[in-house]
Design a protein around this motif. Structure first.
Motif, PDB file in Angstrom:
ATOM      1  N   ASP A 261      15.989 -24.847  19.390  1.00 20.31           N
ATOM      2  CA  ASP A 261      16.955 -25.102  20.280  1.00 20.31           C
ATOM      3  C   ASP A 261      16.977 -26.737  20.500  1.00 20.31           C
ATOM      4  O   ASP A 261      17.278 -27.361  21.552  1.00 20.31           O
ATOM      5  CB  ASP A 261      16.670 -24.512  21.711  1.00 20.31           C
ATOM      6  N   SER A 262      16.820 -27.498  19.273  1.00 19.54           N
ATOM      7  CA  SER A 262      16.674 -28.885  19.454  1.00 19.54           C
ATOM      8  C   SER A 262      18.023 -29.794  19.724  1.00 19.54           C
ATOM      9  O   SER A 262      17.986 -30.955  20.123  1.00 19.54           O
ATOM     10  CB  SER A 262      15.976 -29.342  18.291  1.00 19.54           C
ATOM     11  N   GLY A 263      19.122 -28.843  19.381  1.00 20.85           N
ATOM     12  CA  GLY A 263      20.527 -29.465  19.456  1.00 20.85           C
ATOM     13  C   GLY A 263      20.754 -30.562  18.180  1.00 20.85           C
ATOM     14  O   GLY A 263      21.488 -31.259  18.180  1.00 20.85           O
ATOM     15  N   SER A 264      19.503 -30.493  17.461  1.00 22.34           N
ATOM     16  CA  SER A 264      19.658 -31.576  15.935  1.00 22.34           C
ATOM     17  C   SER A 264      20.728 -30.734  15.100  1.00 22.34           C
ATOM     18  O   SER A 264      20.648 -29.398  14.917  1.00 22.34           O
ATOM     19  CB  SER A 264      18.548 -31.742  15.553  1.00 22.34           C
ATOM     20  N   LYS A 265      21.631 -31.459  14.455  1.00 28.42           N
ATOM     21  CA  LYS A 265      22.588 -31.124  13.360  1.00 28.42           C
ATOM     22  C   LYS A 265      22.778 -32.118  12.509  1.00 28.42           C
ATOM     23  O   LYS A 265      22.364 -33.395  12.861  1.00 28.42           O
ATOM     24  CB  LYS A 265      23.756 -30.661  14.000  1.00 28.42           C
ATOM     25  N   GLY A 266      23.370 -31.972  11.323  1.00 31.62           N
ATOM     26  CA  GLY A 266      23.533 -33.022  10.402  1.00 31.62           C
ATOM     27  C   GLY A 266      24.273 -32.618   9.033  1.00 31.62           C
ATOM     28  O   GLY A 266      24.431 -31.136   8.880  1.00 31.62           O
TER      29      GLY A 266
ATOM     30  N   SER B  45      13.840 -15.049  14.998  1.00 35.83           N
ATOM     31  CA  SER B  45      12.778 -13.879  14.676  1.00 35.83           C
ATOM     32  C   SER B  45      11.417 -14.518  14.221  1.00 35.83           C
ATOM     33  O   SER B  45      10.714 -13.734  14.197  1.00 35.83           O
ATOM     34  CB  SER B  45      13.456 -12.822  14.003  1.00 35.83           C
ATOM     35  N   ALA B  46      11.529 -15.829  13.453  1.00 39.45           N
ATOM     36  CA  ALA B  46      10.447 -16.147  12.871  1.00 39.45           C
ATOM     37  C   ALA B  46       9.229 -16.618  13.678  1.00 39.45           C
ATOM     38  O   ALA B  46       7.968 -16.887  13.624  1.00 39.45           O
ATOM     39  CB  ALA B  46      10.806 -17.407  12.089  1.00 39.45           C
ATOM     40  N   ASP B  47       9.740 -16.727  15.095  1.00 43.69           N
ATOM     41  CA  ASP B  47       8.590 -16.985  16.218  1.00 43.69           C
ATOM     42  C   ASP B  47       7.703 -15.726  16.405  1.00 43.69           C
ATOM     43  O   ASP B  47       7.930 -15.094  17.359  1.00 43.69           O
ATOM     44  CB  ASP B  47       9.213 -17.612  17.291  1.00 43.69           C
TER      45      ASP B  47
ATOM     46  N   LEU C 212       9.044 -22.149  17.552  1.00 47.77           N
ATOM     47  CA  LEU C 212       8.774 -21.778  16.070  1.00 47.77           C
ATOM     48  C   LEU C 212       8.116 -23.213  15.652  1.00 47.77           C
ATOM     49  O   LEU C 212       8.559 -24.310  15.507  1.00 47.77           O
ATOM     50  CB  LEU C 212      10.303 -21.849  15.494  1.00 47.77           C
ATOM     51  N   ASN C 213       6.614 -22.777  15.531  1.00 50.41           N
ATOM     52  CA  ASN C 213       6.035 -23.698  14.795  1.00 50.41           C
ATOM     53  C   ASN C 213       6.142 -23.756  13.340  1.00 50.41           C
ATOM     54  O   ASN C 213       6.664 -22.965  12.780  1.00 50.41           O
ATOM     55  CB  ASN C 213       4.578 -23.473  15.416  1.00 50.41           C
ATOM     56  N   ASN C 214       5.358 -24.986  12.815  1.00 47.86           N
ATOM     57  CA  ASN C 214       5.399 -25.051  11.339  1.00 47.86           C
ATOM     58  C   ASN C 214       4.818 -24.028  10.630  1.00 47.86           C
ATOM     59  O   ASN C 214       5.230 -23.688   9.511  1.00 47.86           O
ATOM     60  CB  ASN C 214       5.010 -26.343  10.745  1.00 47.86           C
ATOM     61  N   THR C 215       3.709 -23.506  11.033  1.00 49.74           N
ATOM     62  CA  THR C 215       2.818 -22.492  10.195  1.00 49.74           C
ATOM     63  C   THR C 215       3.811 -21.142  10.126  1.00 49.74           C
ATOM     64  O   THR C 215       4.214 -20.755   9.087  1.00 49.74           O
ATOM     65  CB  THR C 215       1.577 -22.028  10.926  1.00 49.74           C
ATOM     66  N   GLU C 216       4.480 -20.890  11.293  1.00 52.18           N
ATOM     67  CA  GLU C 216       5.446 -19.731  11.281  1.00 52.18           C
ATOM     68  C   GLU C 216       6.831 -19.853  10.287  1.00 52.18           C
ATOM     69  O   GLU C 216       7.077 -19.128   9.656  1.00 52.18           O
ATOM     70  CB  GLU C 216       6.051 -19.319  12.458  1.00 52.18           C
ATOM     71  N   ALA C 217       7.130 -21.069  10.258  1.00 49.90           N
ATOM     72  CA  ALA C 217       8.342 -21.617   9.610  1.00 49.90           C
ATOM     73  C   ALA C 217       8.192 -21.614   8.276  1.00 49.90           C
ATOM     74  O   ALA C 217       8.963 -21.159   7.285  1.00 49.90           O
ATOM     75  CB  ALA C 217       9.084 -22.863  10.114  1.00 49.90           C
ATOM     76  N   THR C 218       7.046 -22.188   7.609  1.00 51.27           N
ATOM     77  CA  THR C 218       6.781 -22.434   6.294  1.00 51.27           C
ATOM     78  C   THR C 218       6.590 -20.895   5.630  1.00 51.27           C
ATOM     79  O   THR C 218       7.066 -21.203   4.357  1.00 51.27           O
ATOM     80  CB  THR C 218       5.274 -23.143   6.193  1.00 51.27           C
TER      81      THR C 218
ATOM     82  N   ALA D 173       6.726 -29.492  14.817  1.00 52.85           N
ATOM     83  CA  ALA D 173       7.415 -28.279  14.608  1.00 52.85           C
ATOM     84  C   ALA D 173       8.761 -28.926  14.009  1.00 52.85           C
ATOM     85  O   ALA D 173       9.289 -29.958  14.161  1.00 52.85           O
ATOM     86  CB  ALA D 173       7.966 -27.725  16.042  1.00 52.85           C
ATOM     87  N   PRO D 174       9.672 -27.986  13.287  1.00 56.34           N
ATOM     88  CA  PRO D 174      10.707 -28.332  12.734  1.00 56.34           C
ATOM     89  C   PRO D 174      12.018 -28.323  13.700  1.00 56.34           C
ATOM     90  O   PRO D 174      11.792 -27.735  14.515  1.00 56.34           O
ATOM     91  CB  PRO D 174      10.932 -27.088  11.595  1.00 56.34           C
ATOM     92  N   THR D 175      12.658 -29.581  13.440  1.00 57.88           N
ATOM     93  CA  THR D 175      14.108 -29.564  14.377  1.00 57.88           C
ATOM     94  C   THR D 175      15.291 -29.184  13.810  1.00 57.88           C
ATOM     95  O   THR D 175      16.160 -28.493  14.457  1.00 57.88           O
ATOM     96  CB  THR D 175      13.923 -31.026  14.680  1.00 57.88           C
ATOM     97  N   ASN D 176      15.235 -29.112  12.233  1.00 58.28           N
ATOM     98  CA  ASN D 176      16.433 -28.484  11.712  1.00 58.28           C
ATOM     99  C   ASN D 176      16.137 -28.150  10.445  1.00 58.28           C
ATOM    100  O   ASN D 176      14.956 -28.264   9.973  1.00 58.28           O
ATOM    101  CB  ASN D 176      17.754 -29.388  11.885  1.00 58.28           C
ATOM    102  N   CYS D 177      17.051 -27.293   9.657  1.00 61.37           N
ATOM    103  CA  CYS D 177      16.713 -26.828   8.289  1.00 61.37           C
ATOM    104  C   CYS D 177      18.412 -26.601   7.904  1.00 61.37           C
ATOM    105  O   CYS D 177      19.039 -26.197   8.475  1.00 61.37           O
ATOM    106  CB  CYS D 177      15.919 -25.485   8.410  1.00 61.37           C
ATOM    107  N   GLY D 178      18.541 -26.834   6.392  1.00 63.23           N
ATOM    108  CA  GLY D 178      19.702 -26.450   5.834  1.00 63.23           C
ATOM    109  C   GLY D 178      19.392 -26.051   4.485  1.00 63.23           C
ATOM    110  O   GLY D 178      18.627 -26.857   3.603  1.00 63.23           O
TER     111      GLY D 178
END
Length: 268
Positions: free
Chosen positions: A46-51, A96-98, A105-111, A202-207
């Protein structure tokens, strides 16, 4: 002539407007046979980040354009190309990765989902994951409005070129308590190291790379190897105490991913 012009107009329409303007001048394009792959960065946490990201390969050189917003103002953002060049299918995670259900969503979960660092998208110096994944002093710093503009052309392996559609971009750093810095108040301690704030790692966005090339790419824009920094202040100075924590956090990212590799094989 008409057909060629129509083709160029189609390319112009396909490219994000933010990436086309070169210091207020008209867009300038590379050779028409240079493919570009687009990535739309979507928020995590929910960072609000986009790009938007464009990747363009010529031989074994990869040019990376990034325009993102909603980053933590004045703070460095570790950013990387993630994924696999060996056929493993990694993707951007969702809520759901949390898996521990703490709301972050921490980095370990996201990796587990987006894979290990393949290339560190630094503003200068090398881009090797092992030596530069933690180089926060060479990562872009968001401006006072939380925006990052980045362009760099880097040498890569043939494997990266061959598997470019299997890779994706992740940027790190969140600010859930909206105080424009990485601290312990917003999300507590990092799962990677209790001395570090979760906000820094923690990750802020992904694409993910879209399946089809979007055509020729613009030449120019942000100078090669540059990123947004505060006026008159180097990234090293800007980092301060919070940045030092971020640098250590980035190091911890690699350590955890290596552990994940040892335990889970394809999960890193």
């Amino acid at each position: 002539m008409t057909s060629k012009r129509v083709g160029r107009l189609a390319v112009l329409a396909a490219l994000p407007a933010a990436l086309l303007t070169v210091a207020g001048s008209a867009p300038v394009f590379a050779e028409e046979d240079t493919p570009a792959y687009q990535i739309d960065l979507q928020q995590l946490n929910d960072s609000g980040s986009k790009g938007t990201v464009l990747l363009s390969a010529r031989g074994t050189e990869l040019t990376v354009w990034i325009k993102s917003e909603g980053m933590v103002p004045g703070q460095p953002s570790a950013q990387h190309l993630h994924g696999s060049t060996e056929g493993h299918d990694f993707v951007c995670p969702d809520d759901s990765a949390d898996t521990n259900g703490d709301g972050i969503l921490n980095n370990t979960e996201a990796t587990v989902h987006y894979g290990d660092i393949n290339i560190a998208l630094t503003v200068s110096g090398d881009t090797d994951a092992a030596t530069s994944g933690l180089a926060v002093d060479r990562m872009p710093v968001a401006d006072k409005e939380g925006k990052i503009a980045y362009k760099r052309t880097i040498p890569v392996s043939q494997d990266v070129i061959d598997h470019i559609k299997d890779l994706h971009v992740v940027q790190h750093g969140i600010d859930p308590n909206n105080n424009d810095k990485y601290d312990f108040e917003g999300a507590g301690k990092s799962e990677l190291d209790p001395k570090l704030p979760q906000e820094a790692t923690a990750p802020t966005n992904c694409g993910e790379v879209k399946g089809a090339a979007v055509g020729s790419v613009p030449v120019g824009g942000v100078e090669t190897g540059s990123g947004s920094t505060a006026t008159g202040v180097s990234p090293v100075t800007m980092i301060g105490a919070a940045g030092a924590a971020s640098a250590a956090a980035a190091g911890a990212l690699i350590v955890v991913r290596r552990r994940a590799t040892a335990k889970g094989g394809d999960a890193a």
